[in-house]
Design a protein around this motif. Structure first.
Motif, PDB file in Angstrom:
ATOM      1  N   ILE A  71     -23.749 -27.925 -15.605  1.00  0.00           N
ATOM      2  CA  ILE A  71     -22.713 -26.965 -15.995  1.00  0.00           C
ATOM      3  C   ILE A  71     -23.318 -25.842 -16.833  1.00  0.00           C
ATOM      4  O   ILE A  71     -23.032 -24.657 -16.621  1.00  0.00           O
ATOM      5  CB  ILE A  71     -21.597 -27.693 -16.769  1.00  0.00           C
ATOM      6  CG1 ILE A  71     -20.873 -28.684 -15.854  1.00  0.00           C
ATOM      7  CG2 ILE A  71     -20.609 -26.690 -17.341  1.00  0.00           C
ATOM      8  CD1 ILE A  71     -19.883 -29.572 -16.576  1.00  0.00           C
ATOM      9  N   THR A  72     -24.164 -26.200 -17.783  1.00  0.00           N
ATOM     10  CA  THR A  72     -24.807 -25.188 -18.639  1.00  0.00           C
ATOM     11  C   THR A  72     -25.693 -24.267 -17.821  1.00  0.00           C
ATOM     12  O   THR A  72     -25.721 -23.045 -18.045  1.00  0.00           O
ATOM     13  CB  THR A  72     -25.633 -25.881 -19.736  1.00  0.00           C
ATOM     14  OG1 THR A  72     -24.801 -26.773 -20.491  1.00  0.00           O
ATOM     15  CG2 THR A  72     -26.248 -24.857 -20.681  1.00  0.00           C
ATOM     16  N   LEU A  73     -26.422 -24.824 -16.863  1.00  0.00           N
ATOM     17  CA  LEU A  73     -27.304 -24.014 -16.020  1.00  0.00           C
ATOM     18  C   LEU A  73     -26.499 -23.039 -15.169  1.00  0.00           C
ATOM     19  O   LEU A  73     -26.875 -21.865 -15.026  1.00  0.00           O
ATOM     20  CB  LEU A  73     -28.140 -24.938 -15.135  1.00  0.00           C
ATOM     21  CG  LEU A  73     -29.259 -24.297 -14.321  1.00  0.00           C
ATOM     22  CD1 LEU A  73     -30.271 -23.618 -15.233  1.00  0.00           C
ATOM     23  CD2 LEU A  73     -29.964 -25.352 -13.459  1.00  0.00           C
ATOM     24  N   ASN A  74     -25.384 -23.504 -14.604  1.00  0.00           N
ATOM     25  CA  ASN A  74     -24.540 -22.607 -13.805  1.00  0.00           C
ATOM     26  C   ASN A  74     -23.920 -21.510 -14.658  1.00  0.00           C
ATOM     27  O   ASN A  74     -23.818 -20.352 -14.222  1.00  0.00           O
ATOM     28  CB  ASN A  74     -23.443 -23.415 -13.112  1.00  0.00           C
ATOM     29  CG  ASN A  74     -23.977 -24.209 -11.928  1.00  0.00           C
ATOM     30  OD1 ASN A  74     -24.980 -23.831 -11.311  1.00  0.00           O
ATOM     31  ND2 ASN A  74     -23.324 -25.304 -11.605  1.00  0.00           N
ATOM     32  N   ASN A  75     -23.498 -21.857 -15.878  1.00  0.00           N
ATOM     33  CA  ASN A  75     -22.940 -20.843 -16.773  1.00  0.00           C
ATOM     34  C   ASN A  75     -23.987 -19.782 -17.127  1.00  0.00           C
ATOM     35  O   ASN A  75     -23.674 -18.588 -17.220  1.00  0.00           O
ATOM     36  CB  ASN A  75     -22.404 -21.485 -18.046  1.00  0.00           C
ATOM     37  CG  ASN A  75     -21.173 -22.336 -17.791  1.00  0.00           C
ATOM     38  OD1 ASN A  75     -20.475 -22.145 -16.794  1.00  0.00           O
ATOM     39  ND2 ASN A  75     -20.899 -23.266 -18.681  1.00  0.00           N
ATOM     40  N   ASP A  76     -25.213 -20.229 -17.319  1.00  0.00           N
ATOM     41  CA  ASP A  76     -26.284 -19.281 -17.634  1.00  0.00           C
ATOM     42  C   ASP A  76     -26.578 -18.377 -16.443  1.00  0.00           C
ATOM     43  O   ASP A  76     -26.811 -17.163 -16.614  1.00  0.00           O
ATOM     44  CB  ASP A  76     -27.537 -20.049 -18.042  1.00  0.00           C
ATOM     45  CG  ASP A  76     -28.676 -19.145 -18.463  1.00  0.00           C
ATOM     46  OD1 ASP A  76     -28.538 -18.469 -19.498  1.00  0.00           O
ATOM     47  OD2 ASP A  76     -29.696 -19.110 -17.754  1.00  0.00           O
ATOM     48  N   LEU A  77     -26.550 -18.934 -15.237  1.00  0.00           N
ATOM     49  CA  LEU A  77     -26.777 -18.123 -14.040  1.00  0.00           C
ATOM     50  C   LEU A  77     -25.651 -17.108 -13.858  1.00  0.00           C
ATOM     51  O   LEU A  77     -25.890 -15.957 -13.494  1.00  0.00           O
ATOM     52  CB  LEU A  77     -26.874 -19.033 -12.813  1.00  0.00           C
ATOM     53  CG  LEU A  77     -28.126 -19.908 -12.711  1.00  0.00           C
ATOM     54  CD1 LEU A  77     -28.011 -20.869 -11.542  1.00  0.00           C
ATOM     55  CD2 LEU A  77     -29.374 -19.045 -12.562  1.00  0.00           C
ATOM     56  N   ARG A  78     -24.417 -17.542 -14.121  1.00  0.00           N
ATOM     57  CA  ARG A  78     -23.273 -16.631 -13.991  1.00  0.00           C
ATOM     58  C   ARG A  78     -23.368 -15.493 -15.013  1.00  0.00           C
ATOM     59  O   ARG A  78     -23.102 -14.328 -14.697  1.00  0.00           O
ATOM     60  CB  ARG A  78     -21.973 -17.410 -14.189  1.00  0.00           C
ATOM     61  CG  ARG A  78     -20.723 -16.598 -13.864  1.00  0.00           C
ATOM     62  CD  ARG A  78     -19.459 -17.407 -14.103  1.00  0.00           C
ATOM     63  NE  ARG A  78     -19.435 -18.598 -13.270  1.00  0.00           N
ATOM     64  CZ  ARG A  78     -19.530 -19.839 -13.736  1.00  0.00           C
ATOM     65  NH1 ARG A  78     -19.680 -20.044 -15.045  1.00  0.00           N
ATOM     66  NH2 ARG A  78     -19.481 -20.872 -12.928  1.00  0.00           N
ATOM     67  N   ALA A  79     -23.778 -15.839 -16.246  1.00  0.00           N
ATOM     68  CA  ALA A  79     -23.903 -14.809 -17.280  1.00  0.00           C
ATOM     69  C   ALA A  79     -25.018 -13.817 -16.951  1.00  0.00           C
ATOM     70  O   ALA A  79     -24.885 -12.610 -17.186  1.00  0.00           O
ATOM     71  CB  ALA A  79     -24.158 -15.465 -18.639  1.00  0.00           C
ATOM     72  N   SER A  80     -26.115 -14.316 -16.398  1.00  0.00           N
ATOM     73  CA  SER A  80     -27.235 -13.424 -16.051  1.00  0.00           C
ATOM     74  C   SER A  80     -26.865 -12.494 -14.899  1.00  0.00           C
ATOM     75  O   SER A  80     -27.320 -11.347 -14.857  1.00  0.00           O
ATOM     76  CB  SER A  80     -28.467 -14.245 -15.693  1.00  0.00           C
ATOM     77  OG  SER A  80     -28.208 -15.072 -14.565  1.00  0.00           O
ATOM     78  N   CYS A  81     -26.040 -12.996 -13.957  1.00  0.00           N
ATOM     79  CA  CYS A  81     -25.607 -12.137 -12.844  1.00  0.00           C
ATOM     80  C   CYS A  81     -24.695 -11.022 -13.335  1.00  0.00           C
ATOM     81  O   CYS A  81     -24.783  -9.876 -12.894  1.00  0.00           O
ATOM     82  CB  CYS A  81     -24.885 -12.972 -11.794  1.00  0.00           C
ATOM     83  SG  CYS A  81     -25.970 -14.096 -10.880  1.00  0.00           S
ATOM     84  N   LYS A  82     -23.817 -11.338 -14.300  1.00  0.00           N
ATOM     85  CA  LYS A  82     -22.927 -10.329 -14.848  1.00  0.00           C
ATOM     86  C   LYS A  82     -23.705  -9.300 -15.648  1.00  0.00           C
ATOM     87  O   LYS A  82     -23.357  -8.120 -15.676  1.00  0.00           O
ATOM     88  CB  LYS A  82     -21.868 -10.978 -15.728  1.00  0.00           C
ATOM     89  CG  LYS A  82     -20.838 -11.793 -14.946  1.00  0.00           C
ATOM     90  CD  LYS A  82     -19.802 -12.381 -15.886  1.00  0.00           C
ATOM     91  CE  LYS A  82     -18.757 -13.180 -15.110  1.00  0.00           C
ATOM     92  NZ  LYS A  82     -17.731 -13.783 -16.007  1.00  0.00           N
TER      93      LYS A  82
END
Length: 546
Positions: free
Chosen positions: A534-545
């Motif tokens: 979950i943390t890894l996906n949140n970090d990927l989502r934040a980096s894409c934004k």
């Protein structure tokens, strides 16, 4: 000026509390009931450390002799060292390490690396070609180190070997060669002495294995924590030789390692006293570069017999995880008996007084658990157990562990206040905090913080706020530390296909997110690996934004 302030502050403080805190931080030995007999203690310890030598011998078995004779002529090109490799090893010497029996300091070898590398390259290559180690290089001085603050018996000392600095460099070069030739999938559940492995991984894998099993109804788990008696000192060189040859390690290297472990002169130094010299041919000296990895090779074939069981190892700390369904414990009990038989065959001695068993059962209707026996001794069942420095409870809550951490840290906060009273700079106070307080608060944080209760997290954060007020600087919260370390560990696992948890991180077809784990209970959802995804996906989502 600082000395006067420290002296004045100590005079105004409670001396008992001052020294109690110093002992807590440094582990200072305050009582040694054997110290008065130091003149004879060195010889007694030497005899005690060599107690596993009796009756073992070094006779080469028929299979060993056959293996040696059949491969001598057909073996591939032997491993040879280059002068540049030896010179690089000499230049990387830590000059703070103590000298060995030859008295040659590391600084001398490092400063004269260019002049000595050529000579020692010839010596090392000759040793490898002959499969023999010069006696002067494998001679060791044993320095007994107390295992605990109060020493009352010989078994309370740990034998640490001081060997030649040159030999340590030689061992390091051989170790690099052995590691390069081993399969990457060797013993994935040995979490010690390997890159990208730590106590975090061992504890997290054990907890995840149990929680995943308990997702199904009518299941429970039994965890057996076993303890060996002086595991490093019981290694049989001949048996290690056979295991190394079966792994495909070069024949000359196997012979060299066997010779390194046999006919080793050993002397114990206790203060100014030296014992008489004994020659040993059993075990691997603790403190040598090769010894930890040789122990890993020696135990690589200690694997579970049944799929429902897992054997997790961190050096000589071994845990048998039995996943039990429908009250059928046959596989688990046979696994324990198989481990006992494996120990007998490999000369490893189980300490029948120290094994503990933890039963994790969340069923409403709990059955009566029959006790487990090892060599006729009943294994004690406990409600919590300190495993690799972390308390694991039968309800998989971390309150006991966090209470221990809080108690340990509170004594160190007292010294932080004392240092501030001496007008130390914020930089020094911050260094003290990181080394003695934060290191305790965050030890193996990945394995327990996500599943901790909010009350326990507040108790830990309260410690950080107190330290923050004393130092006068903003300190990172445990949530921030946990998140950053989770991301770092996740990326390390992704780059390591041999990690036991690598398969947990599966990319979705889109290639932009990782597949999260399906969980039925919050116990599993809050454990490390589901939280890491979950943390890894949140970090990927934040980096894409961004």
């Amino acid at each position: 000026m600082y000395c006067r302030r420290i002296e004045k502050h100590f005079e105004s403080s409670d001396p008992r509390r001052v020294w109690q805190g110093l002992r807590q931080i440094t582990g200072q030995n305050i009582k040694n009931e054997l110290a008065s007999s130091s003149a004879h203690l060195a010889d007694q310890l030497n005899q005690f450390f060599s107690r596993f030598e009796e009756g073992t011998g070094t006779t080469v078995t028929t299979a060993l002799a056959t293996s040696t004779s059949s491969e001598t002529t057909t073996d591939r090109q032997p491993f040879l060292l280059q002068t540049c490799d030896v010179q690089r090893a000499f230049r990387s010497i830590n000059i703070r390490k103590a000298a060995g029996p030859d008295g040659i300091m590391g600084r001398v070898i490092r400063d004269c690396a260019a002049e000595l590398a050529g000579v020692f390259t010839d010596i090392f290559n000759l040793s490898l070609l002959q499969g023999s180690v010069p006696t002067c290089l494998k001679t060791s001085i044993i320095v007994p180190v107390p295992k605990q603050s109060v020493v009352v018996s010989l078994n309370d000392y740990r034998p640490i070997a001081l060997t030649s600095v040159v030999m340590k460099c030689f061992e390091r070069l051989v170790l690099d060669h052995i590691k390069a030739g081993l399969p990457s999938t060797l013993d994935p559940f040995q979490f010690a002495y390997r890159r990208n492995r730590s106590t975090d991984d061992a504890i997290s894998i054990a907890v995840h294995t149990v929680l995943s099993h308990l997702e199904r109804q009518g299941t429970y788990a039994r965890l057996l924590f076993v303890d060996y008696s002086s595991a490093f000192n019981t290694i049989l060189p001949d048996r290690l030789f056979l295991k190394m040859t079966n792994l495909g390690i070069h024949q000359k290297i196997c012979l060299w390692v066997r010779n390194f472990l046999t006919d080793r002169p050993q002397t114990v130094r206790m203060g100014p006293y030296y014992s008489s010299t004994l020659v040993l041919s059993t075990g691997a000296p603790q403190g040598c570069v090769l010894s930890p990895f040789l122990y890993s090779l020696y135990t690589f074939d200690c694997t579970p017999l049944y799929k429902s069981n897992t054997i997790i190892k961190f050096a000589d700390d071994t845990t048998v995880v039995g996943l039990i369904s429908e009250n059928d414990e046959t596989a688990y009990r046979k696994e324990v008996q198989g481990l006992i038989q494996w120990c007998k065959e490999n000369n490893l001695m189980l300490n029948t007084k120290k094994p503990k068993e933890l039963i994790i059962d969340f069923r409403r209707k709990k059955s009566v658990f029959l006790p487990l026996h090892i060599n006729g001794e009943e294994v004690e069942r406990v409600g919590s157990f300190k495993y690799l420095g972390i308390y694991i409870s039968e309800d998989l809550s971390w309150t006991a562990n966090i209470n221990m951490v809080v108690r340990k840290v509170q004594g160190r906060l007292y010294f932080l206040r004392m240092l501030r009273g001496l007008n130390l700079s914020q930089h020094l106070l911050l260094s003290y905090y990181h080394s003695t307080i934060e290191s305790v608060l965050t030890y193996s944080i990945l394995s327990w913080y996500g599943s901790s209760s909010e009350t326990d997290k507040k108790a830990l954060q309260r410690i950080i706020k107190i330290a923050q007020n004393v130092i006068g600087l903003q300190l990172p919260t445990l949530d921030e530390i946990f998140t950053s370390r989770t991301l770092k560990k996740s990326h390390n696992i992704l780059r390591d296909p041999t990690h036991p948890a690598h398969n947990f991180f599966e990319l979705l077809p889109s290639g932009r997110r990782y597949r999260t784990m399906k969980t039925r209970t919050t116990r599993l959802l809050n454990s490390f690996y589901p939280r890491a995804l979950i943390t890894l996906n949140n970090d990927l989502r934040a980096s894409c934004k961004g």
